[in-house]
Design an enzyme around this catalytic site. Structure first.
Site, PDB file in Angstrom:
ATOM      1  N   SER A 547       0.763  -1.162  -0.076  1.00 49.34           N
ATOM      2  CA  SER A 547       0.057  -0.403  -0.180  1.00 49.34           C
ATOM      3  C   SER A 547       1.046   2.046  -0.385  1.00 49.34           C
ATOM      4  O   SER A 547       1.619   1.306  -1.023  1.00 49.34           O
ATOM      5  CB  SER A 547      -0.730   0.215   1.111  1.00 49.34           C
ATOM      6  OG  SER A 547      -2.126   0.957   1.173  1.00 49.34           O
ATOM      7  N   ASP A 633      -9.205  -3.598  -5.426  1.00 43.22           N
ATOM      8  CA  ASP A 633      -8.842  -2.555  -4.704  1.00 43.22           C
ATOM      9  C   ASP A 633      -9.671  -1.313  -4.594  1.00 43.22           C
ATOM     10  O   ASP A 633      -9.184  -0.763  -5.955  1.00 43.22           O
ATOM     11  CB  ASP A 633      -7.588  -3.084  -5.120  1.00 43.22           C
ATOM     12  CG  ASP A 633      -6.608  -2.297  -3.996  1.00 43.22           C
ATOM     13  OD1 ASP A 633      -7.259  -1.671  -2.871  1.00 43.22           O
ATOM     14  OD2 ASP A 633      -5.813  -2.142  -3.150  1.00 43.22           O
ATOM     15  N   HIS A 667      -8.438  -4.537  -0.686  1.00 46.34           N
ATOM     16  CA  HIS A 667      -6.850  -4.685  -1.022  1.00 46.34           C
ATOM     17  C   HIS A 667      -6.539  -5.654   0.195  1.00 46.34           C
ATOM     18  O   HIS A 667      -4.840  -5.352  -0.053  1.00 46.34           O
ATOM     19  CB  HIS A 667      -7.076  -2.835  -0.428  1.00 46.34           C
ATOM     20  CG  HIS A 667      -5.537  -2.281   0.578  1.00 46.34           C
ATOM     21  ND1 HIS A 667      -5.209  -1.719  -0.575  1.00 46.34           N
ATOM     22  CD2 HIS A 667      -4.916  -1.974   0.846  1.00 46.34           C
ATOM     23  CE1 HIS A 667      -4.465  -1.506   0.278  1.00 46.34           C
ATOM     24  NE2 HIS A 667      -4.246  -1.554   0.748  1.00 46.34           N
TER      25      HIS A 667
END
Length: 694
Positions: A547, A633, A667
């Site tokens: 991320s 995501d 995600h």
């Protein structure tokens, strides 16, 4: 290795102009996830990545088997007391997801855990496996029970886009209620009597901006309680630990505002707490007895704790003064004490303060632990009236542990330590704290773990992990999959770089906005330190982050490609500038207080342009790179790593540059535990191979 050519992404002119600067973005077309050519590109990359790594099939299977064999598959959590029940979650061998249960409480001591199977008198409240049946992906977004224990509200996501469907169940009869609400955000909060549930909805940019009240069984539309019009702010709603008040919070990255309502009056309006929002002031509130607890940073960088009377929320009476060396993280209110979570010297801590109405608070008692590095924080403590505090504890060599701190005897009682099968012995491993020196002289902590017998002579392979954003700390923790690395001779390290919160609020402030490059240079300094200290060598050192930590990976690959043999970037935020320039994308507007606003500020634009990974791919030799993403995501859109890999293949040498896309995930990647283990095995096998550890 395969000689198959990497998939080609044709360049399509797409100029971007800001502050007089015109830049071509030839891979912008990869943003369209419904374009058949984009989907074909992702699938072709999956085939290419699988083909390029097919020589690791056996190692992947071996690592998956190791993770599975070390995990007690049929197991349960330590039950937590709430009212007349002990609540717990258990897993069963062969099943992907948890089973939420309860059994009647007959005392203050948790029931014997037995062999990890059902406890006597068990009632199954929710079986995630049954809900997940027929779906490639499953996630639970809410699991909240009414204060009287009679009703359950839960929400599910079966695509990975983090938009949930809310349902209700009568726990007395086991019957599903007719009420159903679609398209909601995480969480929810019950009124005191269970007649209403408060929940949030998101806008088109995936920002939770509305709070609604659902009156159970009522016909017609739910009541809109609050709408946040400032696009920098999110909203959420929660129930106090005492269950007497509902708190509605509006918050941006650096500012928050609280409204409150007696939970037994759910149809009334929320009242503003204190003086409302002030730019740069963050506030959290809880209720205890005759007062509200207030944790804030107004004139207190590392936060201070106080209280206000129920009838005057503008008043402030101090409990814990500000300390420059201690960041107060959170406070949990109980009927007779406070539990304060804090951070000092790069480690977490917990202190206990006795409380009596009319008397006030005693001196804080700080709990101590023997290991040099560890992580401790309050765990599940659902009962407001309790003589014990449940704590979670772990270190890099100590498996996840559950303690109860007895308030009367001041003893820590170990309730459970996660069993690691296969003969794991903590004494076979070592952990230590090292310190790197950054470019500006700042000392940066590193947590290091390795198997005893490793010699610091520069021959060991090493995996170094980092994050460094949002004041999120990557504290020392135990992980079963990591054993498959260290048992093969790898050193594992966590670089606690600026931008995280490990060393207090200033640590965060000095790694964001126009100080963001500190995050990247800190990580490179940590990598250099590990080499100088003899823990590894550049041709055996692999970096990993996800991320915002994936942004870190892309940045250090540009900044110091010669320092690493490989880079794993999980759901990486590598196209940060283009994303932050587009306020229509999820999260963009609220991110301006983390990165700056390049739309309006030329200095921010130039600064971000100088470090964004996609913008700065150079015609030089890069380490091998594995980028992992998910089609659904909503936090870091799949096109970011897709564009990055396309540009690396066009401009750079070295590699190979691999892209792996989960076509049915969000995600967090695959949702089931066995699927998650397989994904870990894939990455770990690639890491071992790249570091020449096998």
């Amino acid at each position: 290795m395969s000689d198959v050519q990497a998939p080609f992404a044709p360049k399509q002119p797409s100029p971007r102009t800001h502050h007089g600067d015109t830049v071509d973005d030839p891979y912008a077309w990869l943003r369209d996830g419904e374009n058949p050519e984009v989907l074909a590109f992702l699938k072709d990359n999956n085939t290419y990545t699988e083909t390029h790594t097919e020589h690791l099939d056996g190692l992947r299977e071996q690592i998956f088997g190791e993770i599975k064999s070390r995990t007690k598959e049929t197991d349960l959590t330590v039950p937590s007391r709430k009212g007349d029940w002990w609540y717990y979650t258990r897993t069963e061998e062969g099943k992907q997801y948890g089973i939420h249960c309860r059994t009647a409480a007959t005392g203050d001591t948790p029931p014997d855990l037995g062999d990890g199977g059902p406890l006597p008198g068990e009632t199954i409240l929710l079986d995630e496996n049954a809900l997940a049946e027929g779906h490639e992906f499953f996630a639970l977004g809410a699991f909240t029970i009414t204060p009287d224990g009679n009703l359950l509200a839960y929400s599910v996501d079966t695509t990975g886009d983090e938009r949930f469907t809310l349902r209700f169940k009568d726990l007395r009869t086991g019957e599903a209620l007719a009420d159903e609400i679609t398209g909601i955000f995480y969480g929810g909060a019950w009124s005191h009597g269970g007649e209403a549930l408060f929940y949030t909805r998101v806008d088109e940019s995936w920002r939770p901006y509305q709070v609604y009240r659902h009156d159970l069984g009522a016909k017609g539309e739910d009541a809109l309680v609050h709408e946040e019009t400032d696009e920098r702010f999110w909203v959420g709603v929660d129930l106090s630990r005492s269950e007497r008040y509902l708190f509605l919070e509006s918050h941006s990255k650096i500012t928050s505002e609280i409204r409150y309502l007696a939970s037994d009056r759910p149809t009334e309006e929320f009242a503003l707490f204190g003086s409302g929002r002030r730019h740069g002031v963050e506030v959290t509130v809880d209720h205890q007895g005759d007062r509200f607890l207030v944790l804030h940073n107004d004139g207190a960088e590392n936060f201070t704790l106080g209280w206000a009377p129920l009838d005057d929320t503008s008043a402030f009476n101090p409990i814990l003064e500000h300390r420059a060396d201690t960041r107060i993280l959170d406070v949990d209110a109980f009927s007779t004490h406070l539990v304060v979570s804090y951070r000092r010297d790069g480690l977490t801590g917990v202190s206990i303060l006795d409380f009596a109405e009319g008397t006030g608070y005693g001196e804080p008692v700080e709990l101590s632990f023997p290991e040099p590095i560890y992580t401790v924080h309050p765990s599940a403590n659902p009962d407001y009236v309790s003589g014990q505090v449940r704590l979670s504890y772990t270190s890099m060599i100590t498996p996840d542990s559950v303690f109860d701190y007895d308030l009367a005897t001041r003893e820590l009682l170990l309730r459970k330590r996660k069993e690691v099968l296969g003969g794991y012995r903590p004494e076979d491993y070592e952990q230590r704290r090292e310190w790197a020196v950054a470019e500006d002289g700042t000392r940066v902590p590193i947590s290091v773990m390795y198997r005893k017998g490793i010699t610091a002579d520069g021959t060991a392979p090493c995996l170094i992990y980092g994050y460094g954003s949002y004041e999120t700390s990557i504290d020392p923790y135990f992980a079963v999959p990591r054993l498959s690395l260290v048992d093969r001779g790898m050193v594992f390290a966590i670089a606690h770089v600026r931008g995280g919160g490990e060393m207090g609020r200033a640590w965060y402030d000095n790694g964001k906005m126009l100080h963001k490059r500190n995050t990247f240079t800190d990580f490179v300094a940590c990598a250099e330190h590990l080499v100088k200290a003899g823990w590894s060598a550049p041709d055996k050192l692999v970096a990993r982050g996800g991320s915002a930590g994936g942004l870190l990976m892309g940045a250090i690959a540009n900044l110091a490609p010669q320092r690493f043999a490989g880079v794993v970037a999980d759901v990486p935020f590598v196209d940060a500038l283009n994303t932050i320039l587009d306020p229509s994308l999820p999260l963009t507007v609220i991110e301006w207080e983390e990165w700056g606003n390049p739309l309006e500020d030329p200095e921010v634009y130039e600064y971000m342009k100088s470090y964004t990974p996609y913008e700065n791919v150079a015609a030089t030799e890069y380490p091998a790179i594995l980028a992992v993403t998910s089609l659904h995501d909503t936090r870091v859109l799949f096109h970011e790593p897709a564009k990055w890999i396309a540009r690396l293949r066009e401009v750079a040498t070295g590699g190979p540059f691999l892209l792996k896309t989960e076509m049915e995930a969000g995600h967090g990647g695959r949702s089931g535990r066995y699927d998650a283990w397989k994904e870990q095995a894939f990455a770990l096998a690639w890491i071992l191979d790249t570091a020449e550890a096998v």
